[in-house]
Design a protein around this motif. Sequence first.
Motif, PDB file in Angstrom:
ATOM      1  N   GLU A 255      23.282  54.345  68.077  1.00 48.34           N
ATOM      2  CA  GLU A 255      22.096  53.953  68.853  1.00 48.34           C
ATOM      3  C   GLU A 255      20.843  53.982  67.989  1.00 48.34           C
ATOM      4  N   ASP A 256      20.754  54.945  67.066  1.00 48.74           N
ATOM      5  CA  ASP A 256      19.607  55.008  66.154  1.00 48.74           C
ATOM      6  C   ASP A 256      19.583  53.815  65.200  1.00 48.74           C
ATOM      7  N   GLN A 257      20.740  53.323  64.820  1.00 50.54           N
ATOM      8  CA  GLN A 257      20.826  52.248  63.830  1.00 50.54           C
ATOM      9  C   GLN A 257      20.601  50.865  64.424  1.00 50.54           C
ATOM     10  N   LEU A 258      20.656  50.753  65.747  1.00 49.36           N
ATOM     11  CA  LEU A 258      20.528  49.440  66.377  1.00 49.36           C
ATOM     12  C   LEU A 258      19.213  48.746  66.044  1.00 49.36           C
ATOM     13  N   ILE A 259      18.166  49.526  65.822  1.00 54.51           N
ATOM     14  CA  ILE A 259      16.845  48.938  65.609  1.00 54.51           C
ATOM     15  C   ILE A 259      16.794  48.104  64.331  1.00 54.51           C
ATOM     16  N   ARG A 260      17.667  48.378  63.368  1.00 58.84           N
ATOM     17  CA  ARG A 260      17.617  47.642  62.092  1.00 58.84           C
ATOM     18  C   ARG A 260      18.895  46.860  61.825  1.00 58.84           C
ATOM     19  N   ALA A 261      19.652  46.559  62.866  1.00 56.78           N
ATOM     20  CA  ALA A 261      20.939  45.908  62.665  1.00 56.78           C
ATOM     21  C   ALA A 261      21.018  44.555  63.364  1.00 56.78           C
ATOM     22  N   ASP A 262      21.458  43.548  62.624  1.00 55.67           N
ATOM     23  CA  ASP A 262      21.899  42.296  63.218  1.00 55.67           C
ATOM     24  C   ASP A 262      23.406  42.325  63.422  1.00 55.67           C
ATOM     25  N   LEU A 263      24.061  43.251  62.720  1.00 57.42           N
ATOM     26  CA  LEU A 263      25.506  43.428  62.827  1.00 57.42           C
ATOM     27  C   LEU A 263      25.819  44.865  62.431  1.00 57.42           C
ATOM     28  N   LEU A 264      26.678  45.507  63.213  1.00 56.88           N
ATOM     29  CA  LEU A 264      27.126  46.866  62.914  1.00 56.88           C
ATOM     30  C   LEU A 264      28.588  46.830  62.518  1.00 56.88           C
ATOM     31  N   VAL A 265      28.929  47.592  61.472  1.00 57.63           N
ATOM     32  CA  VAL A 265      30.316  47.682  61.021  1.00 57.63           C
ATOM     33  C   VAL A 265      30.674  49.152  60.896  1.00 57.63           C
ATOM     34  N   THR A 266      31.721  49.561  61.600  1.00 55.91           N
ATOM     35  CA  THR A 266      32.223  50.928  61.457  1.00 55.91           C
ATOM     36  C   THR A 266      33.584  50.872  60.799  1.00 55.91           C
ATOM     37  N   THR A 267      33.950  51.953  60.137  1.00 56.93           N
ATOM     38  CA  THR A 267      35.270  52.034  59.527  1.00 56.93           C
ATOM     39  C   THR A 267      35.874  53.391  59.839  1.00 56.93           C
ATOM     40  N   GLY A 268      37.096  53.360  60.371  1.00 55.78           N
ATOM     41  CA  GLY A 268      37.788  54.569  60.768  1.00 55.78           C
ATOM     42  C   GLY A 268      37.673  54.821  62.260  1.00 55.78           C
ATOM     43  N   GLY A 269      38.592  55.632  62.758  1.00 53.54           N
ATOM     44  CA  GLY A 269      38.495  56.078  64.146  1.00 53.54           C
ATOM     45  C   GLY A 269      38.856  55.050  65.189  1.00 53.54           C
ATOM     46  N   VAL A 270      39.688  54.049  64.850  1.00 49.36           N
ATOM     47  CA  VAL A 270      40.023  53.015  65.834  1.00 49.36           C
ATOM     48  C   VAL A 270      41.509  52.992  66.175  1.00 49.36           C
ATOM     49  N   SER A 271      42.262  53.972  65.673  1.00 49.47           N
ATOM     50  CA  SER A 271      43.700  53.984  65.928  1.00 49.47           C
ATOM     51  C   SER A 271      43.994  54.784  67.197  1.00 49.47           C
TER      52      SER A 271
END
Length: 433
Positions: A255-271
Motif C-alpha cells: 500500500e505504501d508503494q502504490l503512490i510511485r507504481a505504474d506496475l507492481l511486481v512481487t516474487t515469492g509467496g504464491v505457492s
Amino acid sequence: MWSVDEHLADILAAVRPLEPIELQLLDAQGCVLVEDVTVPVALPPFDNSSMDGYAVRTADVQGASEEFPAVLAVIGDVAAGAGELPTVGPGQAARIMTGAPLPPGAEAVVPVEWTDGGEGGGAASGMTPASSAPEGAGGEVRVHRSAEARAHVRSRGSDVQAGDLALAAGTVLGPPQIALLAAIGRGTVRVRPRPRVVVLSTGSELVQPGEALTPGTIYDSNSFALAAAARDAGAIAYRVGAVADDADTLRATIEDQLIRADLLVTTGGVSVGAYDVVKEALTSVAGGEDDVDGGGIDFRKLAMQPGKPQGFGAIGPDHTPLLALPGNPVSSYVSFELFVRPAIRTLMGLPQAEIVRPSVRAALKADKAVGSPAGRRQFLRGAYDAESGTVSPVGGSGSHLIAALAHADSLIVVPEDVTSVEPGADLEVVLLG
C-alpha cells in the motif's frame, strides 16, 4: 490450469499504455514518441565549412600547385558562430573554421593542409591559434591545390529540409533521436513516460547482499534480477528490500508503494505453503468496487515449467496492475520475460511487434534426448549459436540454478505435447538481450 498464452493475453488485455506527457529531452530518453515531429528549420541552417582552412573563389585557385601556388590576400577569420562575415573578393581568402558559415563571395574551402598556413613555407599541418597569433588572419596564404565549386562545403538543408518528417510517432527516443530533436531546436517532446515498476521480494529467509548470512538464510537475488530486468525493458525500477513472511507487513508495504507504481511486481509467496503470504496479503488489499477476490488478484496455476504458480490483478484506488511471480530464481526470471516484460512494453505504448522478445528456430545441440513434463510448456536455458543455427541447453532444469541462468542467452521452448526432444530437433528459441 491456464496456458502460457491465455495468461499473457489476460495481462495484456488489462494493461493500457500510460497517458502522454510533455518532457524535457533528456527526461524523454527511452520513451515512446506520441506525435510526428517535423523539422522547423533546415539542418544545417546555412552553408558551412566541413574543414579548417580557407574560403576561396574557385577561379583564384584554378591550376594551383606546390610549384606554382596561388597567392591570396587573407582578409580575416570566420569562426563557428560568426555573425558578421567578410566578403571574399577576387584574389582574396578568409581563414575559416569547421562549422563556420561560408562567407559571401566564397565558392569553396581549401583545407589548411593544402596551403602554407600563411607561414610562407611548405604544407601546413594546422593553423596557429587566433589568440596567440592574431596576425594569422591577415597577410598572404599560398594555396597548393585547386578546388572545385562547393568543395568541403556542407550545404544548407543537406541533412534535413524544413517541413521534413524528423521522427514519426511510435519512435523510441534513444541518444541519436535526442540529438536530432535538439539539433532542430526542440527543447521538450510529447511522449508516453517510462513506466514506474516497483519490485519487492518476500521471504523471512532473505538477507541483503553485503550483510552476513545466518543459519537458514540466503541472499536476496530476485529483487535485483527483476529490477535490472525492468530497467532493461525500459522502465524506471524501484527495488524494495525483502519483506518478511508476515501478511500485515507485506500488505502495508504494498500500500505504501502504490503512490510511485505504474506496475507492481512481487516474487515469492504464491505457492501453496503455509508461509506463502502474498496470497494471504493480497486477498485483503483494498482495491475498489470492481475487485474480485478482495484485492482483485487472481492466483493461477499455469501449464509451464518453471513458473507454474502465478498471480495477476489490480490493486489500489487506481487499479494498479500487479503481477505476483514465484520465488525460485529461474521461475521468477522466466516469468518476468514471459509476462512482466510484455506488460512494461505495453505500458510504454510500443507496437505489438516490440512487446515480446524475438524468437528464432534452431536445432537442439545435445548429447542425448531432453525430457519435458507432459502437458507443460518447458522453458530451458540455452546458448544460441546464430552461425550454426543451433541451441545448447545450459545447466539443468532445476528452478534454483542461478549460475546456469547467468550463462544463458536464450530460452529453449519445448511444447506442451512433447515429452522428449531428440538432438537435432527443430525448436523455438526466445532470444534474451
